[in-house]
Design a protein around this motif. Sequence first.
Motif, PDB file in Angstrom:
ATOM      1  N   GLY A  97       1.312  -1.420  -0.104  1.00  0.00           N
ATOM      2  CA  GLY A  97      -0.194   0.187   0.155  1.00  0.00           C
ATOM      3  C   GLY A  97       0.852   1.017   0.100  1.00  0.00           C
ATOM      4  N   SER A  98       0.817   1.793   0.748  1.00  0.00           N
ATOM      5  CA  SER A  98       1.723   3.311   1.063  1.00  0.00           C
ATOM      6  C   SER A  98       3.097   3.096   1.767  1.00  0.00           C
ATOM      7  N   VAL A  99       2.800   1.749   2.540  1.00  0.00           N
ATOM      8  CA  VAL A  99       3.923   1.328   3.769  1.00  0.00           C
ATOM      9  C   VAL A  99       5.415   0.917   2.908  1.00  0.00           C
ATOM     10  N   TYR A 100       6.228   1.560   3.035  1.00  0.00           N
ATOM     11  CA  TYR A 100       7.779   1.309   2.675  1.00  0.00           C
ATOM     12  C   TYR A 100       8.561   0.974   4.020  1.00  0.00           C
ATOM     13  N   THR A 101       8.990  -0.606   3.787  1.00  0.00           N
ATOM     14  CA  THR A 101       9.633  -1.341   4.532  1.00  0.00           C
ATOM     15  C   THR A 101      11.327  -1.173   4.439  1.00  0.00           C
ATOM     16  N   LEU A 102      11.936  -1.053   4.944  1.00  0.00           N
ATOM     17  CA  LEU A 102      13.955  -1.838   4.101  1.00  0.00           C
ATOM     18  C   LEU A 102      13.793  -2.322   5.383  1.00  0.00           C
ATOM     19  N   TYR A 103      14.525  -3.074   4.952  1.00  0.00           N
ATOM     20  CA  TYR A 103      15.106  -4.372   5.527  1.00  0.00           C
ATOM     21  C   TYR A 103      16.674  -4.637   5.526  1.00  0.00           C
ATOM     22  N   ALA A 104      17.740  -4.763   6.138  1.00  0.00           N
ATOM     23  CA  ALA A 104      19.185  -4.754   6.013  1.00  0.00           C
ATOM     24  C   ALA A 104      19.785  -6.392   7.276  1.00  0.00           C
TER      25      ALA A 104
END
Length: 189
Positions: A97-104
């Motif tokens: 949707g409009s949520v962006y999640t960054l994983y590292a």
Amino acid sequence: SSSKPQAVEFRFQTRGIPTSGYYSQSLWSTDTFVNLILSYPGSGYSSGSYSGSVVNPYNQYGKLDLIPDYTSPQTSASIYLPFFNEGWWSVLVNKQGSVYTLYAKNSIYEGQDGNTIGFQASSSTDPFTEDSWNNATKSYFASSSYSAKTFSGSLQELRYYTVALSESSFNDYVMNGSSTRGNYANATP
């Protein structure tokens, strides 16, 4: 619209601690200025300038910023980890949707016990608009449509998914770059 990626996944490796102070590099961007930027805050090699200073324990740490809307750079997902340790780091950018999640995350080898996930972090943001992501038609890896700051290092295993990828699938990728597991059985094809 069903062919638009909702997840971007890849690995990167830096060339170690930068020799100068603060700088930033682009790992990934789109033609609509969605940007993933790696920066080095200039933590330095030592804790002081006197003879006998000890090495700063955070000298390998850098900041990874996902900026989904260049008109609002303060709305970003940020992660602070030892990206400048010359190891391989796996990155996942999910859009739901409009949520962006960054994983590292990275993996570490523990002798007889095999591999395990080492450092890991995630961050999310919900910008005002999704237009930059939804209107993108081109991706740029190790360079940017927004600035001339290209990445100096290595990239591998670039992947797109038409759905947001689960963290457990991403963990499999972190542990084994050849893993092609999707969110459920037979999802990857």
